[in-house]
Design a protein around this motif. Structure first.
Motif, PDB file in Angstrom:
ATOM      1  N   HIS A  94       0.847  -1.183   0.000  1.00  0.00           N
ATOM      2  CA  HIS A  94       0.000   0.000   0.000  1.00  0.00           C
ATOM      3  C   HIS A  94       0.887   1.238   0.000  1.00  0.00           C
ATOM      4  O   HIS A  94       1.906   1.271   0.697  1.00  0.00           O
ATOM      5  N   GLY A  95       0.497   2.245  -0.763  1.00  0.00           N
ATOM      6  CA  GLY A  95       1.195   3.524  -0.753  1.00  0.00           C
ATOM      7  C   GLY A  95       0.189   4.650  -0.758  1.00  0.00           C
ATOM      8  O   GLY A  95      -0.863   4.549  -1.408  1.00  0.00           O
ATOM      9  N   ALA A  96       0.486   5.736  -0.021  1.00  0.00           N
ATOM     10  CA  ALA A  96      -0.452   6.852   0.039  1.00  0.00           C
ATOM     11  C   ALA A  96       0.278   8.139   0.391  1.00  0.00           C
ATOM     12  O   ALA A  96       1.318   8.123   1.059  1.00  0.00           O
ATOM     13  N   ILE A  97      -0.295   9.252  -0.061  1.00  0.00           N
ATOM     14  CA  ILE A  97       0.139  10.588   0.331  1.00  0.00           C
ATOM     15  C   ILE A  97      -1.081  11.337   0.842  1.00  0.00           C
ATOM     16  O   ILE A  97      -2.121  11.399   0.165  1.00  0.00           O
ATOM     17  N   SER A  98      -0.980  11.896   2.048  1.00  0.00           N
ATOM     18  CA  SER A  98      -2.018  12.780   2.581  1.00  0.00           C
ATOM     19  C   SER A  98      -1.734  14.190   2.080  1.00  0.00           C
ATOM     20  O   SER A  98      -0.670  14.748   2.353  1.00  0.00           O
ATOM     21  N   ASP A  99      -2.687  14.755   1.341  1.00  0.00           N
ATOM     22  CA  ASP A  99      -2.471  16.016   0.642  1.00  0.00           C
ATOM     23  C   ASP A  99      -3.624  16.964   0.964  1.00  0.00           C
ATOM     24  O   ASP A  99      -4.698  16.878   0.357  1.00  0.00           O
ATOM     25  N   PRO A 100      -3.466  17.888   1.928  1.00  0.00           N
ATOM     26  CA  PRO A 100      -4.568  18.789   2.287  1.00  0.00           C
ATOM     27  C   PRO A 100      -5.068  19.632   1.116  1.00  0.00           C
ATOM     28  O   PRO A 100      -6.260  19.968   1.067  1.00  0.00           O
ATOM     29  N   ARG A 101      -4.207  19.985   0.195  1.00  0.00           N
ATOM     30  CA  ARG A 101      -4.642  20.779  -0.963  1.00  0.00           C
ATOM     31  C   ARG A 101      -5.634  19.997  -1.809  1.00  0.00           C
ATOM     32  O   ARG A 101      -6.598  20.551  -2.339  1.00  0.00           O
ATOM     33  N   ARG A 102      -5.438  18.688  -1.910  1.00  0.00           N
ATOM     34  CA  ARG A 102      -6.365  17.830  -2.667  1.00  0.00           C
ATOM     35  C   ARG A 102      -7.590  17.480  -1.824  1.00  0.00           C
ATOM     36  O   ARG A 102      -8.666  17.258  -2.361  1.00  0.00           O
ATOM     37  N   LEU A 306      -5.352  14.314  19.860  1.00  0.00           N
ATOM     38  CA  LEU A 306      -4.914  14.024  18.499  1.00  0.00           C
ATOM     39  C   LEU A 306      -5.846  14.714  17.514  1.00  0.00           C
ATOM     40  O   LEU A 306      -7.071  14.542  17.577  1.00  0.00           O
ATOM     41  N   GLN A 307      -5.265  15.500  16.606  1.00  0.00           N
ATOM     42  CA  GLN A 307      -6.042  16.197  15.579  1.00  0.00           C
ATOM     43  C   GLN A 307      -5.488  15.842  14.211  1.00  0.00           C
ATOM     44  O   GLN A 307      -4.260  15.827  14.012  1.00  0.00           O
ATOM     45  N   PRO A 308      -6.359  15.544  13.228  1.00  0.00           N
ATOM     46  CA  PRO A 308      -5.892  15.095  11.915  1.00  0.00           C
ATOM     47  C   PRO A 308      -5.399  16.237  11.030  1.00  0.00           C
ATOM     48  O   PRO A 308      -5.857  17.376  11.141  1.00  0.00           O
ATOM     49  N   MET A 309      -4.449  15.913  10.160  1.00  0.00           N
ATOM     50  CA  MET A 309      -4.014  16.853   9.135  1.00  0.00           C
ATOM     51  C   MET A 309      -5.202  17.236   8.247  1.00  0.00           C
ATOM     52  O   MET A 309      -5.343  18.384   7.830  1.00  0.00           O
ATOM     53  N   MET A 310      -6.056  16.248   7.944  1.00  0.00           N
ATOM     54  CA  MET A 310      -7.295  16.448   7.213  1.00  0.00           C
ATOM     55  C   MET A 310      -8.197  15.266   7.549  1.00  0.00           C
ATOM     56  O   MET A 310      -7.724  14.211   7.981  1.00  0.00           O
TER      57      MET A 310
END
Length: 356
Positions: A94-102, A306-310
């Protein structure tokens, strides 16, 4: 797409085909972890994973999260079968990027038989791969590479601290039954450099990561439907890992944790010393699953929020492991002030988790 899904499900089904429980090696508390050997694969055990996550900053100042996970799963295939295509082991990635702009993850997944050199996991040290995806360790540290259609990353992860053994010297109990256990260590505070690609656009990045390596033949008790897990790189140089297993009613079935303070002292938490209290919830627009994305965590005397990036960091892996879960970058706070960053994993919120 339907054909790919059927192939993936048929490979996963090979793991669960009829065979005795003695097919797999048992996790016992009398085995000491030995490095670098235990950085490598343990093919006699049912399930194993190498898992790296972290926070990144691009050269333009964007904040991103990343995840790369490789699973190795021992199947029930007949070892006497002479065919080179017989899947004694499966490799899942599995691969992922967390991207707030998206506003949602860039994510992808792979599954393959460990045959003909196309996928595999070395036994002497960390090197697990599936085609062009790879996680490997050398004297300089780890390298992590994901090359998906819409995104990718190529990262170097350099250790700055010793390995952190979880549980009792790496023996991690996962329930009241003795068989519910794993071998488990972490590598906090990895220094990250490299690049991230999104839709053909490449950005240089730096950051900090956390790596877990865990292997077992039976982790979940029958009463447990999923878990909540957190790994946090604390700003003062400390590190915190904590998890709880939940039953069908959402109650804590088991819990544990490890805290290494900035001066290097390590504290291991018993189940009664860990408390996860869910806060604000978010509903996925795709699956309808509801996840607590904000938490209050009590680990011994340490109480953090704990607060999420998004909010939308849901990962759908039904074409590989069969699970849908929430895996995302979070900030740890005490009295409203950030004290660290990490990754939160939430499983079993839509249906019972079934490990590969």
């Amino acid at each position: 797409m339907r054909q790919v899904l059927l192939i993936a499900l048929s490979l996963i089904a090979a793991i669960a085909s009829a065979a005795g429980g003695d097919r797999y090696s048992a996790v016992t508390p009398d085995r000491a972890l030995v490095f670098p050997r235990d950085h490598g694969s343990h093919p006699a055990f049912r399930t194993e994973w190498w898992y790296a996550t972290g926070w990144l900053q691009t050269d333009s100042g964007e904040q991103l999260g990343f995840q790369i996970t490789f699973f190795r799963a021992r199947t029930q295939a007949d070892e006497a079968n002479p065919s080179a295509f017989t899947p004694q082991q499966l490799i899942i990635a599995h691969g992922a990027i967390s991207d707030p702009r998206r506003g949602r993850l860039w994510k992808d997944q792979r599954i393959a038989r460990a045959v003909l050199g196309l996928a595999g996991a070395d036994e002497t040290d960390t090197r697990v791969w599936l085609d062009r995806w790879q996680l490997a360790r050398s004297a300089q540290g780890y390298s992590a590479r994901i090359d998906a259609e819409e995104f990718g990353f190529d990262l170097a992860l350099q250790p700055t601290q010793p390995v952190l053994l979880n549980g009792r010297a790496g023996f991690s109990q996962k329930g009241p039954q003795p068989r519910s256990a794993s071998y488990y260590y972490s590598q906090p505070h990895l220094r990250v450099t490299g690049s991230v690609t999104r839709e053909g656009q490449v950005a240089s990045v730096t950051g900090t990561a956390w790596l877990d390596h865990e292997w077992s033949s039976e982790i979940l008790d029958a009463e447990a439907i999923g878990w909540d897990w957190i790994g946090i790189n604390l700003d003062d140089g400390g590190a915190l890992m904590a998890f709880r297993l939940r039953d069908a009613a959402g109650r804590q079935h088991w819990a544990a944790g490890t805290l290494r303070s900035a001066d290097g002292r390590t504290q291991t938490f018993e189940p009664e010393q860990i408390e996860f209290t869910p806060g604000r919830r978010w509903r996925s627009p795709r699956t309808g699953y509801v996840y607590p994305v904000e938490w209050r965590l009590q680990a011994g005397a340490l109480a953090i929020t704990l607060q999420p990036m998004m909010d939308d960091q849901e990962a759908d892996s039904r074409m590989s492991t069969g699970a849908v879960y929430w895996e995302g970058a979070v900030t740890a706070l005490v009295d409203g002030k950030p004290i660290g960053r990490g990754y939160l994993e939430l499983t079993g919120y839509g249906e019972r988790l079934r490990l590969p």
